[in-house]
Scaffold this active site. Structure first.
Site: not given
Ligand code: AHR
Length: 669
Positions: A60, A255, A386-387
């Site tokens: 990321e 994120c 993603n999340e």
């Molecule tokens: O790894 C850091 C962040 O942690 C990532 O962007 C996200 O997916 C998670 O909340």
């Protein structure tokens, strides 16, 4: 005299023998007191195949991982597109004057709309600008750096251009001249050789004469990049990643996929094609963390989707792109695209598959081919969101799945279970996703070392025939001495290793796993801990990195049961174990974690096959649980190898306190 000496020697000898006997007795009784743990390794009873994708990496662009990190560009704000177009730049004069004027090409050119006009009034001196790099520019003595710039001068200007690398005191440590400026936009290139190693150099561009000059895409790259690609990636960081032999590369996050709002989301289509046509945006991490704000953190997308695919291909890993599912970060704006407009997001996913795998006759396949990759990237997986969490996610995921399965049944879909390892949202996601058919569900856990130690059994009762798990983001956060941000302490690495034996023991359930985040710049990070740290010149592996490496380079092809008194070792007497065999290398790997302050004698009986007498044990350990590797002491915690030898059909090893070990035995032919 002689007689006396013999008498005396005999006396000494007797005393010595007595003492030796006494010492041996004490040793034997203390070893007896220290219980030997017997484990059997059922090499002839493999449980299941281990997926080639088992251990991978999560990339990321956080902590200056891309711009200022792996993307080897050394100039910050090279195209004057930051919100403040002169951020990273400063003017400089040497007996001359002038002005720096950010300028528009023309309204409507919204990919790279700005350039810089430098008005120069320096008939007897020089005027120009200096770039500060990403917390400085790291250069090494004797190394070459490729400078390039797009430039033109106005009619009747008489201007000469000189480019220097300077140290923080302004001393020149490398220089070149750019002849032939003319009134047409042209790209000028030249090589600068650094005369000295300097972690915080600057790039200075000086103009002498009178008139005005326009500049854009001011760039400086080390000539020595990964695979020697011009405008490529930083070699030392890439080597560290490649050494992990990852089974997959997940990108671009995290994120960052979601964005703070939908406008700020990651849109892969703006990250491919010629670099000067990739649309720069604010990096969502720039002001996110209160104590680690970085207003100069943007995404130039010099490292875009083509480069991610290429990176994965270079290191033999499966590419795993994660695509925005019509939702921005639910920790931030939580913007959600209406269901009536979701089609364009789904189309982005379809086009991405075409970009990766399509023929030259397809629109997006052609873009890939034009970028120099005629062969497909052989994409097999795609992550949707993603999340994300709750009904809004499931509703959108369902639409993606429907279309993707229909149009691309060959692609495996990765869905997500949200940000927590358990709880209402997690349970809701699993129960809804079970009604659908993703290939994998992405679980995230940023938890305490204690949680990791206690959760090595997490997957023991997951359905063997159900949806597979992608442990897509995990890291033990130790918050030593109540610090708000954890370090990559030995404690955290040890806890992850204990937990990872549980992933290893459940290869029938867990098909992919990646530590997160992967990279961090020591002078520009937002999130800690991270797997690999770097500054402008160096790059180091954390203890967590070496744990990952132990597991990923001893992955094996079949899971093998390891039992103590008929049960897996999941923390009994602070011990954790897993094993695998590798059909191609003819090796058996036994991973053993000792999470206690005492050494642990272990007697191992590998069953079902004969093994060569000579074996190896690789150990990673530290006496200090809060020890960590740093740029100054990069190998404070570093794996060491020792020869071991089987005693008949058994092997006895003494596991060091607080240690992570892998034993490698060779099958006899
Ligand atoms: O790894 C850091 C962040 O942690 C990532 O962007 C996200 O997916 C998670 O909340």
């Amino acid at each position: 005299m002689k007689v006396l000496a013999i008498y005396h020697n005999n006396k000494v000898m007797k005393k010595y023998i007595l003492l030796t006997l006494l010492f041996s007795a004490v040793l034997v009784s203390s070893l007896n007191a220290q219980q030997v743990t017997d484990i059997s390794v059922l090499a002839n009873k493999p449980v299941c195949d281990i997926q080639a994708t088992m251990w991978g990496v999560f990339f990321e662009d956080i902590n200056f991982a891309a711009d200022g990190g792996i993307y080897a560009e050394l100039i910050k704000n090279r195209s004057f597109e930051f919100t403040l177009p002169l951020m990273g730049w400063d003017d400089v004069s040497q007996n001359g004057s002038g002005r720096l004027l950010p300028t528009f090409y023309s309204p409507g050119d919204d990919l790279n709309p700005h350039y810089l006009t430098v008005a120069v009034d320096a008939p007897n001196g020089a005027f120009g600008l200096v770039n500060e790099g990403f917390r400085g520019i790291g250069v090494r003595s004797g190394n070459s750096y490729n400078f390039s710039v797009n430039a033109r001068i106005s009619e009747s200007s008489k201007i000469k251009m000189k480019v220097d690398l300077i140290d923080p005191r302004g001393e020149v440590i490398g220089s070149t001249e750019i002849p032939g400026l003319n009134t047409k936009w042209s790209k000028f290139q030249s090589l600068i050789i650094a005369s000295r190693t300097e972690p915080e150099a600057r790039l200075r561009i000086l103009f002498s004469g009178e008139g005005s000059v326009d500049l854009d895409m001011v760039s400086l790259f080390p000539a020595d990049t990964w695979k020697n690609r011009p405008g490529g990636l930083r070699k030392d960081i890439m080597e560290k990643i490649a050494d992990l032999k990852p089974g997959f590369v997940r990108f671009p996050g995290g994120c960052i996929v979601e964005g703070r709002n939908l406008t700020n989301r990651y849109q892969w289509k703006t990250t491919v094609g010629p670099v000067e046509e990739r649309k720069l945006i604010i990096n969502r991490w720039n002001m996110e963390m209160q104590n680690h704000q970085a207003p100069d953190y943007f995404q130039s997308f010099g490292m875009g989707f083509f480069e991610y695919f290429q990176l994965a291909e270079d290191i033999g890993a499966e590419p795993l792109p994660i695509i925005n599912c019509g939702m921005s970060c639910q920790f931030n704006a939580g913007e959600v695209v209406p269901m009536t407009e979701i089609d364009q997001y789904i189309q982005d996913a379809l086009d991405l598959i075409e970009f990766a795998n399509g023929p030259v006759t397809s629109t997006w396949g052609k873009v890939r081919v034009n970028m120099g990759h005629p062969a497909p990237f052989n994409l097999k997986f795609i992550g949707v969101g993603n999340e994300q969490w709750d009904e809004q996610y499931i509703e959108r995921y369902r639409e993606f799945e429907k279309v993707l399965h229909q149009k691309h049944p060959e692609i495996k879909i990765v869905s997500g279970a949200g940000p927590s390892p358990n709880g209402k949202l997690f349970d809701y996601a699993w129960s809804e996703l079970k009604k659908l058919s993703p290939a994998l569900i992405d679980e995230h856990y940023y938890m305490s070392p204690d949680w990791f130690m206690k959760n090595s059994t997490r997957y023991d009762n997951y359905d063997r025939n159900g949806i597979k798990v992608f442990a897509g983001e995990y890291a033990a956060h130790s918050r030593e001495a109540a610090a708000p941000e954890s370090r990559n302490s030995w404690l955290s690495a040890l806890a992850e290793a204990a937990f990872m034996t549980g992933l290893d023991r459940n290869a029938a359930v867990v098909n992919m796993a990646s530590y997160a985040p992967l990279l961090a710049h020591v002078g520009a990070w937002q999130w800690r801990p991270d797997l690999i740290w770097f500054d402008n010149l160096n790059c180091i592996g954390t203890p967590n990195y070496y744990v990952q490496k132990i597991f990923s380079t001893h992955k094996g092809t079949k899971e093998i049961p390891v039992l103590n008194a008929g049960k897996p070792l999941t923390g009994t007497d602070s011990l954790y174990a897993s094993a695998s065999s590798d059909g191609s290398t003819g090796e058996l790997y036994i991973k053993l974690v000792n999470n206690s302050k005492s050494a642990k004698p272990i007697r191992i009986a590998p069953e079902g096959y004969s093994f060569r007498k000579a074996g190896v044990i690789e150990t990673l350990k530290s006496a200090g649980l809060y020890d960590y590797n740093s740029i100054e002491k990069p190998e404070l915690i570093y794996p060491a190898e020792k020869q071991i030898s089987m005693d008949g059909k058994k092997l006895t090893v003494n596991l060091d306190p607080w240690s992570v070990n892998v034993i490698v035995l060779k099958y006899k032919k």
